[in-house]
Design an enzyme around this catalytic site. Structure first.
Site, short mmCIF file in Angstrom:
data_model
loop_
_atom_site.label_atom_id
_atom_site.label_comp_id
_atom_site.label_asym_id
_atom_site.label_seq_id
_atom_site.Cartn_x
_atom_site.Cartn_y
_atom_site.Cartn_z
N GLN A 104 45.10 41.98 42.66
CA GLN A 104 44.58 43.24 43.19
C GLN A 104 43.55 43.84 42.24
OE1 GLN A 104 45.24 44.61 46.00
NE2 GLN A 104 47.30 44.06 46.68
N CYS A 105 42.83 44.81 42.77
CA CYS A 105 41.87 45.59 41.99
C CYS A 105 42.55 46.07 40.70
CB CYS A 105 41.42 46.79 42.81
SG CYS A 105 40.45 48.00 41.92
N PRO A 106 41.95 45.98 39.53
CA PRO A 106 40.57 45.55 39.27
C PRO A 106 40.47 44.09 38.84
CG PRO A 106 41.43 46.52 37.28
CD PRO A 106 42.57 46.48 38.28
#
Lengths: 177, 74
Positions: free
Chosen positions: B12-14
């Site tokens: 997932q982000c980042p």
């Protein structure tokens, strides 16, 4: 999840001065899990943009930098009491809402694990690997009775508001979280 | 085919951007890096990062819910 290996840093091949990097300054004033997380997500992403990133930890934000074995710190009984009730470390941070005596953060961390969101601890280590400067605030360390030994390794020397302002004056992004 | 493939599927982000930036830093100018991500945010994050950093985004496509980006190191 495992931490990604850092890309090898290229040795400069010429004597030309390195171009000045854009600066980003984050003020981490909160010890809430839901504030520490975005601070470190933005810090690591700023570093991925090639920015010179500094995170200034003050007041409750210092909890993020506490060592797991810091124990009871301070000289004054109020500082000692504070260190007992504000144990700190990324592991012990609470949520600003729906904390439910620690059940909330437990559920949030389980969800993050399931969705493979990097933890605060992982992001903190990644930030250090990526060269993000982590600055503890000297005044709040003194106020709370924290010494340099109560905080994790690899931090910049404790600094004050003057140094923070000097950084922010030159920064294209400055955020208070 | 890109010179390097970065598999950020499931992350997932980042993390997709972090991994991409590390791969680009390790590449030589002119080499290409392919990022494979399942994070929908990558569809906006990767073009924004590449444009800001000045690394050309050569291709962007989706295969079975996986997002592919081919970026050239400037």
């Amino acid at each position: 999840m495992t931490m990604p290996d850092l890309a090898p840093v290229e040795e400069p091949t010429s004597t030309e001065p390195e171009p000045e990097r854009e600066k980003m300054v984050l003020i981490a004033a909160s010890g809430d899990l839901d504030k520490a997380w975005p601070v470190l997500i933005l810090a690591t992403t700023g570093a991925a943009y090639g920015m010179d990133v500094t995170v200034f930890f003050t007041f409750w934000g210092l909890a993020i930098l506490k060592r797991p074995d810091a124990g009871i710190s301070g000289d004054d009984w109020r500082q000692k009491l504070l260190s007992v009730f504000n144990r700190g470390t990324p592991e012990n941070l609470g949520l600003s809402k729906l904390n439910f005596a620690g059940l909330g953060p437990k559920m949030m961390k389980d969800l993050a694990d399931k969705h493979r969101v990097a933890s605060v601890q992982e992001l903190l280590e990644l930030a250090q690997q990526m060269g993000v400067k982590l600055w503890p605030c000297q005044m709040t360390m003194d106020l709370m009775g924290l010494s340099r030994d109560d905080l994790i390794d690899g931090l910049a020397d404790p600094a004050g508001a003057g140094a923070a302002i000097a950084e922010m004056k030159q920064a294209s992004i400055s955020l208070f979280v | 085919m890109a010179d390097t493939v970065v598999d950020a599927r499931g992350l997932q982000c980042p993390m997709p951007i972090i991994k991409l930036s590390q791969a680009i830093m390790a590449a030589s100018p002119g080499q290409t890096v392919e990022l494979i991500s399942t994070d929908k945010g990558s569809c906006t994050d990767v073009p924004a990062w590449a444009a800001d950093m000045g690394h050309p985004l050569k291709e962007q496509f989706e295969v079975d819910g996986e997002f592919h980006f081919i970026i050239e190191r400037a």
